[in-house]
Design an enzyme around this catalytic site. Sequence first.
Site, short mmCIF file in Angstrom:
data_model
loop_
_atom_site.label_atom_id
_atom_site.label_comp_id
_atom_site.label_asym_id
_atom_site.label_seq_id
_atom_site.Cartn_x
_atom_site.Cartn_y
_atom_site.Cartn_z
CG ASP A 77 -1.97 0.89 1.27
OD1 ASP A 77 -1.94 1.77 0.14
OD2 ASP A 77 -2.81 1.05 2.26
CG HIS B 69 -8.56 0.66 -4.00
ND1 HIS B 69 -9.58 1.53 -3.51
CD2 HIS B 69 -7.40 1.03 -3.57
CE1 HIS B 69 -8.72 2.38 -2.76
NE2 HIS B 69 -7.72 2.12 -2.77
C1 HEM Z 1 -9.72 0.02 3.13
C2 HEM Z 1 -8.85 1.17 2.87
C3 HEM Z 1 -8.02 1.12 1.87
C4 HEM Z 1 -6.98 0.45 1.46
C5 HEM Z 1 -6.63 -1.14 2.11
C6 HEM Z 1 -6.17 0.86 0.21
C7 HEM Z 1 -5.25 -0.13 -0.25
C8 HEM Z 1 -4.57 0.49 -1.46
C9 HEM Z 1 -3.74 -0.25 -2.25
C10 HEM Z 1 -2.99 -1.73 -1.76
C11 HEM Z 1 -3.23 0.40 -3.39
C12 HEM Z 1 -2.19 0.03 -4.60
C13 HEM Z 1 -0.94 0.29 -4.21
C14 HEM Z 1 -0.75 1.96 -4.22
O1 HEM Z 1 -0.27 2.44 -5.08
O2 HEM Z 1 -0.74 2.21 -2.86
C15 HEM Z 1 -4.19 1.60 -3.30
C16 HEM Z 1 -3.93 2.65 -4.16
C17 HEM Z 1 -4.50 3.82 -4.01
N1 HEM Z 1 -5.73 4.12 -3.25
FE1 HEM Z 1 -6.23 3.18 -1.69
N2 HEM Z 1 -6.75 1.90 -0.08
C18 HEM Z 1 -7.62 2.24 0.74
C19 HEM Z 1 -8.46 3.46 0.67
C20 HEM Z 1 -8.38 4.43 -0.12
C21 HEM Z 1 -9.29 5.48 -0.14
C22 HEM Z 1 -10.42 5.81 0.81
C23 HEM Z 1 -8.62 6.29 -1.46
C24 HEM Z 1 -9.32 7.77 -1.74
C25 HEM Z 1 -9.99 8.32 -1.43
C26 HEM Z 1 -7.64 5.38 -1.89
C27 HEM Z 1 -6.96 5.97 -3.08
C28 HEM Z 1 -5.87 5.26 -3.50
C29 HEM Z 1 -5.21 5.99 -4.64
C30 HEM Z 1 -5.27 7.32 -5.21
C31 HEM Z 1 -4.39 4.84 -5.15
C32 HEM Z 1 -3.37 4.87 -6.34
C33 HEM Z 1 -4.06 4.74 -7.67
C34 HEM Z 1 -3.11 4.62 -8.72
O3 HEM Z 1 -2.58 5.90 -9.30
O4 HEM Z 1 -2.55 3.59 -8.99
N3 HEM Z 1 -7.48 4.48 -0.99
N4 HEM Z 1 -4.64 1.59 -2.22
#
Ligand code: HEM
Length: 336
Positions: free
Chosen positions: A145, A218
């Site tokens: 993450d 996601h």
């Molecule tokens: C349950 C809660 C969450 C978990 C476990 C989670 C986990 C992850 C994971 C594993 C990734 C892929 C690796 C990375 O680029 O970081 C990711 C990407 C991302 N997440 Fe989350 N996330 C959560 C909540 C959120 C929320 C609430 C938002 C926005 C309001 C968000 C926005 C993003 C964004 C912008 C990316 C990058 C997308 C990209 O450009 O590839 N995440 N998240």
Amino acid sequence: MGEPQPILDPLSKAALFLVATIDEGGESAVRDLLAELPGLRRSVGFRVPGADLSCVTSIGSTAWDRLFAGPKPSELHEFPGYEGPRHQAPATPGDLLFHIKAETPDACFELAMVIGDRLRGAATVVDETVGFRYFEQRDLLGFVDGTENPEGSQAVSTALIDGSDPDFAGGSYVIVQKYLHDLGAWNALSVTEQELVIGRTKLGDFELSDADKPANSHVAVNTLYDPDGTQRQILRANMPFGSVRDGEFGTYYVAYAAAPDVTERMLERMFLGSDEAAYDRILDFSTAVTGTLFFTPPAGFFDALPDPARTDTAVVEQAPALGDGSLGIGTLRRKD
Ligand code: HEM
């Protein structure tokens, strides 16, 4: 641009998040604490060499009006909350956020104790979450993450206010949400199915190809573009937390952004859906139980706080009411 608080630092090994609401009449003691904080951080941090203790302090919209006269950050408002067809993001109370970070949990806890002591009688801690870094920077769903977080000058322009709001340049807006994962349901999926939920491979953390990545994954939902094709990003500092005894396994979601509407547009896409996807599939396994928006002033703000609000003229917005057994869910933004 004013020197920012340490929000651009790499993820620490330990973190402790305190969210507090200011009690009636507690404004002046809270102002005292805010002014004292840099010194308190130095006193605790200097005694734990190598811990690299820091505290990013942020202030909610209602609290701002109660604490300060004079200009307010132009986009500071209460977290709206979201009610989608399937999943909800509640808005929950919070006037102050202390995002305490260090390489060792003892330093975080010591500073949290000192802050808690100073707040006693003036504010109530409504949430305390002890975050830790899990191996290979994974969340408790087992996925890495933070990979696509912006870096270098891109991180600066993503997270920090520039000349557009000159009184507050070097500041930021932060949205925090506590998510609880249903690990039973999650672990019942095959790794391939999990990868389709996230949009990246689990072991190697590679992004799936456009052909393989579902629109409701996601990563696809959170890849955000302006109409002119510019990608909009946020700076995430998520930390896992949990309790084996309580069967609680979660992600403390933390997103800093120069403009809160970027994070809010992502939340709208996740919870309310878009033309491409009804909602973010991660929400079938992760439930948001808190949600609050704060302004993170630049570091120098605490050395010279604005004048106090005059209590006879202060505008006090009503925070969402608690006491009804709910999580303090306020007004929720619904799909039109
Ligand atoms: C349950 C809660 C969450 C978990 C476990 C989670 C986990 C992850 C994971 C594993 C990734 C892929 C690796 C990375 O680029 O970081 C990711 C990407 C991302 N997440 Fe989350 N996330 C959560 C909540 C959120 C929320 C609430 C938002 C926005 C309001 C968000 C926005 C993003 C964004 C912008 C990316 C990058 C997308 C990209 O450009 O590839 N995440 N998240």
